[in-house]
Design a protein around this motif. Structure first.
Motif, PDB file in Angstrom:
ATOM      1  N   ASN A 131       0.841  -1.199   0.000  1.00  0.00           N
ATOM      2  CA  ASN A 131       0.000   0.000   0.000  1.00  0.00           C
ATOM      3  C   ASN A 131       0.876   1.249   0.000  1.00  0.00           C
ATOM      4  N   GLY A 132       0.224   2.377   0.055  1.00  0.00           N
ATOM      5  CA  GLY A 132       0.955   3.635  -0.075  1.00  0.00           C
ATOM      6  C   GLY A 132       2.054   3.808   0.949  1.00  0.00           C
ATOM      7  N   SER A 133       1.781   3.514   2.217  1.00  0.00           N
ATOM      8  CA  SER A 133       2.786   3.802   3.228  1.00  0.00           C
ATOM      9  C   SER A 133       3.955   2.822   3.115  1.00  0.00           C
ATOM     10  N   ARG A 134       3.639   1.571   2.758  1.00  0.00           N
ATOM     11  CA  ARG A 134       4.720   0.608   2.550  1.00  0.00           C
ATOM     12  C   ARG A 134       5.610   1.074   1.389  1.00  0.00           C
ATOM     13  N   ARG A 135       4.987   1.572   0.368  1.00  0.00           N
ATOM     14  CA  ARG A 135       5.760   2.017  -0.792  1.00  0.00           C
ATOM     15  C   ARG A 135       6.664   3.182  -0.419  1.00  0.00           C
ATOM     16  N   LEU A 136       6.149   4.051   0.410  1.00  0.00           N
ATOM     17  CA  LEU A 136       6.951   5.197   0.820  1.00  0.00           C
ATOM     18  C   LEU A 136       8.169   4.715   1.602  1.00  0.00           C
ATOM     19  N   ARG A 137       7.941   3.732   2.505  1.00  0.00           N
ATOM     20  CA  ARG A 137       9.047   3.198   3.289  1.00  0.00           C
ATOM     21  C   ARG A 137      10.100   2.566   2.376  1.00  0.00           C
TER      22      ARG A 137
ATOM     23  N   ARG B 161      12.142   5.112   0.559  1.00  0.00           N
ATOM     24  CA  ARG B 161      13.163   5.705   1.427  1.00  0.00           C
ATOM     25  C   ARG B 161      14.338   4.752   1.591  1.00  0.00           C
TER      26      ARG B 161
END
Lengths: 520, 289
Positions: free
Chosen positions: A397-403, A406
């Motif tokens: 999901n979005g937050s996993r992708r952001l992690r 990074r």
């Protein structure tokens, strides 16, 4: 670009007739040898060299060695290759450094061969190897050669000894001599003396070169020659050998599409090794010379044999089967995707791999635009995922992708692109595994077993989106894998045809002849 | 010091024999290939000569020599080799691969034109190679012509070309010669850059000539060079340089025939006056002797 069909095409044609023959007759051999002769002449190999060369080939081809081989035609090609490598100087020679520094390296050659640029490249290379080179501007002939050397020296971060302004003013012999003394005083350990370009027939200038040689007593004299030179190579090389007696040869402008037959002529006639090759305009486009690669280039055969060997070595048969299984059962994960990519990397540089394809010279410009670091970036992204994520891409999901972005030092956009590509690839692979023909946008129908379309696509995607070429290459590798599982389709055929036949679909017969040619 | 190889030298042996026999043909083939004519053209020529020898039923090598000369002359003079510089200003773009002698040729060409009392300006659009601008500057000084230099390092070559043509139009200078950076024909990006220079100049005025400089020592790759430059730069004429060496430039025959672009100038030395127009007769004379 060039209108001549490549030698591999022509040989395949000649050898087509030999199919099924267990034994080569002298007439068969003559036909093949004639094609080889022509190819060598087209590659600008000197006629004398061609003659003695083809005679040797003919003799060996008619010998037992060939007729005992499983595939005689293939064996002939092998012999040609071996003989070429032999003449090109079997193994590489390295620069010899003086016991007592400074080591003096003198450059000589025709006008426009690329001496001054080469001086900079050599200096930069030496510097990288931990030496402290200094450039000496002894080309006082050509307008502003001294300025050019100064600029080149600055780019390479190497000091330039240029006491004379050039443009016909000053004594090059004196400059060279003082340059060496300067280096000894200031403790530079290598001196590179750039001299003016001269024609082999110009007695005065040759004398001057000989005088420079006498004055500085160089440890190495490198003869710089343009890969595009024609039949004149032999005469020029001889003249320079008699005039200054060089110890090694440097081949320049190998990034063009010249086949560089001159290399063969020079090596054959003078018996001096080719030590370096210069392959571009950047100061880093410089490398030690590889005789085997050059042999294939002269014949325009591509490095088919090596390519097949490498492919076979890199892909583990068992793993390939497992992979095929995964495609079929829809359990292809990002982990597998990564493994594929790493296998591909094991095969060596993709650029190198692509350029091994026969007839790939037309693609060379596109290869130049292919960025290998893409694979590394993709790797970083996948490795930034957790195990669960790798196994099931739907988790992302979005937050996993952001992690992940990074962690991999990239952007979410790149992660998104990767995931999309993976999903597309997985879908496509499933189709392939089930025996269908994958629909790839912009690729058109894929003919027979020739995955040429995919291969071309790799190249055409010049400045396009990041990982795309990598993905294409990965796909190809996967195709190769899939094919391994299905014994009917040949790995080699897929590779070879991709580069060779370009846009037209190969017929079954052509395929067969190529396979024969490849010895499969 | 090796004796310079020359086609005339090699052929002397061929023609000094008493009759025409198999060795004559062999040697002839060897000589032609040695002169970089390439396997195809060599085959055509020997084929043609064999036919003629059979038709005229001659066994005298002197006849063969005459036939060879006629054959070459005829083939070389099929195209019109005059330079078309009637526009004002007449813009000449000079292109080629690295190290063929573009800048030197421009220096000599400028002098050549000055000898006919034309006013000339040269544009240093080779902003890539180290010190190329200075090299052209030296030549411009020697030839006594004006020069337009880039204002800064690595300026877009097209803009230098633009400024040069602009200057010529403003000061009504008759002839503009634009130097470009050497580029290998396989570098797509650089070849596109050439197209850009051409487009930019064409917006100002018609381009009179695009000259492709070929090194006489080049082998069969010359053809690939010519084809690529014709495609990207619309070459209208060839310049053959370094003919003073032991090279022979036989490949230009194939280039001229396959592309239909005539040879217009030949360079034979580093001196400023060593550039002449191309005359098939003289060229063949030098080649065969």
């Amino acid at each position: 670009m060039a209108t001549f069909g490549s030698l591999s095409d022509r040989l395949a044609e000649t050898l087509k007739n030999l199919r099924g023959k267990g034994k080569l007759s002298p007439a068969d051999v003559d036909g093949t040898v004639r094609e080889i002769r022509r190819a060598l002449l087209d590659a600008d190999v000197a006629l004398d060299v061609v003659k003695s060369f083809t005679a040797a080939i003919r003799e060996r081809a008619l010998g037992d060695e060939v007729n005992k081989a499983l595939n005689p035609a293939q064996q002939v090609v092998q012999i040609v290759n071996e003989e070429l490598v032999e003449i090109l100087g079997g193994q590489q020679r390295r620069l010899e450094f003086a016991k007592k520094p400074p080591t003096v390296i003198m450059l000589a050659g025709l006008q426009g061969a690329g001496k001054t640029t080469l001086a900079g490249k050599l200096a930069k290379w030496l510097k990288k190897e931990g030496h402290t080179p200094v450039l000496v501007a002894s080309d006082l002939q050509r307008p502003n050669a001294v300025t050019q050397l100064q600029v080149v020296g600055e780019q390479a971060g190497v000091p330039v000894f240029a006491p004379e302004p050039g443009n016909g003013v000053g004594d090059p012999v004196k400059v060279a001599k003082n340059g060496v003394r300067f280096a000894a005083d200031k403790l530079y350990d290598v001196v590179i003396v750039d001299t003016a370009g001269r024609l082999g027939v110009d007695a005065d200038m040759m004398k001057q070169a000989a005088n420079i040689r006498k004055a500085v007593d160089p440890d190495e004299v490198l003869f710089v020659i343009d890969a595009m030179i024609g039949q004149d190579a032999v005469v020029t090389a001889k003249a320079f050998q008699d005039g200054v007696d060089f110890t090694g040869v440097v081949l320049t402008k190998l990034d063009g599409d010249a086949r560089g037959g001159a290399a063969l002529s020079v090596a054959h006639v003078t018996g001096r090794p080719i030590m370096f090759a210069s392959t571009g305009e950047g100061l880093d486009d410089f490398e030690p010379f590889h005789p085997d690669r050059m042999a294939s280039r002269i014949l325009d055969l591509g490095d088919i044999l090596t390519l097949i060997e490498q492919a076979q070595g890199a892909f583990d048969e068992a793993e390939a089967l497992e992979m095929a299984e995964k495609f079929a059962t829809d359990s292809f994960t990002l982990d597998d995707f990564l493994k594929q990519m790493q296998q591909l990397r094991n095969m060596g540089s993709i650029k190198g791999m692509l350029s091994m394809l026969p007839g790939a010279k037309g693609m060379r410009e596109q290869l130049d635009n292919f960025d290998e670091r893409e694979i590394v970036r993709t790797e970083a992204i996948i490795q930034s995922m957790t195990k669960a994520e790798r196994a099931n891409s739907k988790l992302l999901n979005g937050s996993r992708r952001l992690r992940i972005a990074r962690g991999a030092g990239s952007t979410v956009t790149e992660v998104n692109q990767l995931v999309n590509r993976f999903e597309q690839a997985a879908k496509m692979m499933k189709t392939v595994a089930k025996g269908g023909v994958p629909q790839v946008p912009g690729m058109g129908p894929i003919p027979g077993a020739g995955f040429g379309g995919g291969r071309k696509q790799v190249a055409k995607k010049k400045g396009s989106k990041a990982g795309n070429p990598a993905k294409r290459a990965a796909e190809n590798a996967r195709l190769a894998n899939g094919e391994k599982a299905a014994p009917a389709a040949p790995t080699g055929g897929g590779f070879g045809l991709g580069g060779k036949k370009g846009d037209k679909a190969p017929t079954q017969e052509e395929l067969a002849s190529l396979q024969k040619f490849l010895g499969r | 010091m090796a004796n310079p190889w020359s086609l005339s030298g090699a052929l002397r042996g061929v023609f000094s024999r008493k009759t025409i026999d198999d060795t004559t043909w062999d040697d002839l083939e060897t000589s032609l290939i040695g002169a970089d004519f390439g396997p195809d053209v060599t085959e055509q020529i020997t084929e043609h000569l064999r036919e003629q020898v059979a038709r005229y039923n001659t066994t005298d090598p002197a006849d063969l020599r005459r036939m060879l000369r006629e054959n070459l002359e005829e083939r070389l003079s099929k195209l019109d080799s005059t330079l078309k510089l009637s526009n004002r200003p007449a813009v000449v773009l000079v292109v080629g691969v690295n190290g063929v002698g573009k800048t030197t040729t421009i220096g000599k060409f400028a002098k050549f034109l000055r000898n006919f009392d034309r006013t000339v300006v040269v544009g240093a659009a080779d902003t890539f190679r180290a010190a190329a601008v200075e090299q052209l500057g030296t030549w411009a000084e020697r030839a006594g012509v004006q020069i337009v230099k880039p204002q800064q390092q690595g300026q877009d070559p097209a803009s230098v070309a633009f400024q040069t043509v602009e200057k010529a139009m403003r000061e009504s200078i008759e002839i503009v010669i634009i130097d470009t950076a050497g580029r290998l024909q396989t570098k797509a990006g650089l070849m596109d850059e050439l197209g850009k220079i051409k487009r930019v100049v064409e917006k100002q005025t018609e381009i009179a000539e695009v000259l492709l400089v070929l090194d006489a020592t080049t082998g069969q790759n010359g053809l690939a060079q010519a084809e690529a430059f014709i495609q990207h730069a619309g070459v209208t004429g060839l310049v053959l340089t370094k003919l003073d060496g032991s090279a022979r430039g036989g490949f230009v025959l194939a280039v001229q025939e396959q592309t239909g672009i005539p040879i217009k100038l030949v360079g034979q030395g580093e001196g400023i006056n060593d550039l002449t127009g191309f005359t098939p007769h003289v060229f063949v004379q030098n080649l065969i002797g």
